[in-house]
Design a protein around this motif. Structure first.
Motif, short mmCIF file in Angstrom:
data_model
loop_
_atom_site.label_atom_id
_atom_site.label_comp_id
_atom_site.label_asym_id
_atom_site.label_seq_id
_atom_site.Cartn_x
_atom_site.Cartn_y
_atom_site.Cartn_z
N ASP A 230 0.43 -1.22 -0.71
CA ASP A 230 0.42 0.15 0.01
C ASP A 230 0.75 0.98 0.04
N LYS A 231 0.26 2.83 -0.10
CA LYS A 231 0.66 4.13 0.00
C LYS A 231 1.61 3.73 -1.10
N LEU A 232 2.06 3.15 -1.99
CA LEU A 232 2.77 3.22 -3.56
C LEU A 232 2.81 4.81 -3.86
N HIS A 233 1.66 4.72 -3.73
CA HIS A 233 0.95 6.40 -4.96
C HIS A 233 2.19 7.27 -3.70
N GLU A 234 1.54 7.93 -2.59
CA GLU A 234 2.05 8.74 -2.20
C GLU A 234 3.95 8.56 -2.01
N CYS A 235 4.25 7.16 -1.71
CA CYS A 235 5.80 7.20 -1.96
C CYS A 235 6.56 8.31 -3.34
N LEU A 236 5.84 7.27 -4.70
CA LEU A 236 6.39 8.17 -5.67
C LEU A 236 5.99 9.39 -5.73
N ALA A 237 4.97 9.71 -5.48
CA ALA A 237 4.19 11.96 -5.92
C ALA A 237 5.54 11.89 -4.28
N ARG A 238 5.98 11.76 -3.44
CA ARG A 238 7.11 12.68 -2.78
C ARG A 238 8.35 12.50 -3.61
N SER A 242 5.73 9.75 -11.30
CA SER A 242 4.84 9.29 -11.84
C SER A 242 4.66 8.20 -11.99
N PRO A 243 3.47 7.65 -10.84
CA PRO A 243 2.91 5.65 -11.19
C PRO A 243 2.94 5.59 -12.80
N ASP A 244 2.88 6.01 -13.85
CA ASP A 244 2.42 5.77 -15.01
C ASP A 244 3.84 5.58 -16.17
N ILE A 245 4.60 5.66 -15.34
CA ILE A 245 6.09 5.81 -15.87
C ILE A 245 7.11 3.86 -15.70
N LEU A 256 17.12 5.94 -6.56
CA LEU A 256 17.64 5.79 -4.08
C LEU A 256 16.59 6.56 -3.81
N GLY A 257 16.31 7.25 -4.03
CA GLY A 257 14.93 8.24 -3.56
C GLY A 257 14.19 6.99 -2.88
N LEU A 258 13.76 6.59 -4.04
CA LEU A 258 12.30 5.67 -3.70
C LEU A 258 12.68 4.75 -2.57
N ALA A 259 13.82 4.27 -2.34
CA ALA A 259 14.26 3.58 -1.04
C ALA A 259 13.88 4.38 -0.11
N LYS A 260 14.67 5.22 -0.31
CA LYS A 260 14.44 6.03 1.34
C LYS A 260 13.58 6.43 1.98
N SER A 261 12.75 6.76 1.10
CA SER A 261 11.43 7.48 0.89
C SER A 261 10.16 6.06 1.29
N ALA A 262 10.96 5.26 1.00
CA ALA A 262 9.94 3.88 1.26
C ALA A 262 9.79 3.81 2.61
N ALA A 265 8.17 5.62 5.07
CA ALA A 265 6.99 5.02 4.27
C ALA A 265 5.99 3.69 5.09
N LYS A 266 7.95 3.18 5.77
CA LYS A 266 7.96 1.57 6.31
C LYS A 266 6.47 1.02 5.49
N PHE A 267 6.63 1.05 4.06
CA PHE A 267 6.63 0.26 3.33
C PHE A 267 7.11 -1.23 3.45
#
Ligand code: SAM
Length: 269
Positions: A230-238, A242-245, A256-262, A265-267
């Motif tokens: 869950d919460k993937l869209h928030e993580c991508l938005a931060r 875009s979730p559509d790429i 790298l940013g996604l890994a840190k943000s994940a 967000a406690k994914f």
């Protein structure tokens, strides 16, 4: 002594003197360097490297080549032939911190290119540069930039650890016996510090693998289903992603940013 090359050990010996010279010149060895050679074979490269460096450890798995290597390098007092499978070797045994970081060079069997890189990156903080002769297509995947067809998890894996470039292409005719495809001489300059902390690193590789596992899908589909419940869209938005790429459009920095943000967000993994 005539040596019959063993296909099972990836024995395509470099027979082109110009290429052997070009490889050694490209490595920019100094007299202070400690070098690991992977797969010494008949010792063609080994004999050219030995006079240029302080210490050379040459690993070779094939017991039938060891007497020849020992004999032809008898006068090279700085060279130790090590009869061992590089994948099982305890590399740290040969690394003396006071001598600084080592340089690794090898014309390696193609089928163990990835395991060799994994092994070397594990010892990455003791290595400054890696030079490998690999299949051209493999090298192209390693150095690929986002947006290209060959960009994928291998590119992210290697580029996470260092800066990679193809120094030159080696035609198949430069080897004996000639392999089916051309090769490339690859340089990887390892990063002096890891880009992420250990925990973030694991998350980074999980995200990268998941994204490229479903290469033809958008991030929304590949990451949502495989990695994040869950919460993937928030993580991508931060991260302004875009979730559509598709994954090949995402730069290393974005991963790298996604890994840190994940993490924040406690994914779930
Ligand atoms: N350096 C030589 C040259 O350039 O002509 C030989 C290169 S040949 C492509 C690869 C060499 O790696 C072979 O001599 C093979 O026996 C050796 N080799 C294969 N697997 C190995 C392993 N796991 N550990 C160490 N050496 C290995």
């Amino acid at each position: 002594m005539r040596i019959k090359p063993k296909k099972s050990l990836g024995q395509n010996f470099l027979s082109d003197r110009n290429i052997l010279g070009k490889i050694v010149d490209s490595c920019n060895f100094t007299a202070a360097d400690t070098v690991f050679e992977i797969g010494a074979g008949r010792g063609e490269l080994t004999r050219l490297i030995a006079p240029k460096v302080k210490k050379l450890y040459a690993f070779e798995i094939d017991s039938s080549l060891i007497p020849l290597l020992n004999e032809s390098l008898r006068d090279a007092g700085n060279t130790q032939i090590i009869h061992q499978d590089i994948l099982k070797a305890r590399l740290l045994r040969y690394i003396k911190v006071r001598d600084g970081k080592v340089i690794v060079v090898g014309n390696i069997p193609y089928y163990i290119s990835t395991p060799i890189l994994e092994k070397l990156f594990e010892a990455g903080k003791h290595i400054k540069r890696i030079y490998l002769t690999v299949q051209k297509e493999f090298a192209q995947r390693v150095v690929a930039a986002p947006g290209s067809k060959t960009y994928g998890s291998l590119s992210c894996f290697v580029q996470y650890h260092g800066r990679a470039k193809i120094k030159f292409i080696i035609r198949k005719g430069s080897f004996f016996p000639a392999p089916k495809v051309d090769s490339a001489f690859l340089e990887i300059e390892l990063r002096s510090k890891p880009l992420l902390k250990k925990a973030d690193e694991e998350r980074f590789f999980t995200v990268v693998r998941a994204a490229f596992n479903q290469r033809r899908k958008t991030l929304r589909n590949s990451l949502f289903r495989v990695t994040f419940p869950d919460k993937l869209h928030e993580c991508l938005a931060r991260q302004n992603i875009s979730p559509d790429i598709r994954p090949e459009q995402l730069s290393l920095d974005s991963f790298l940013g996604l890994a840190k943000s994940a993490k924040s967000a406690k994914f779930a993994k």
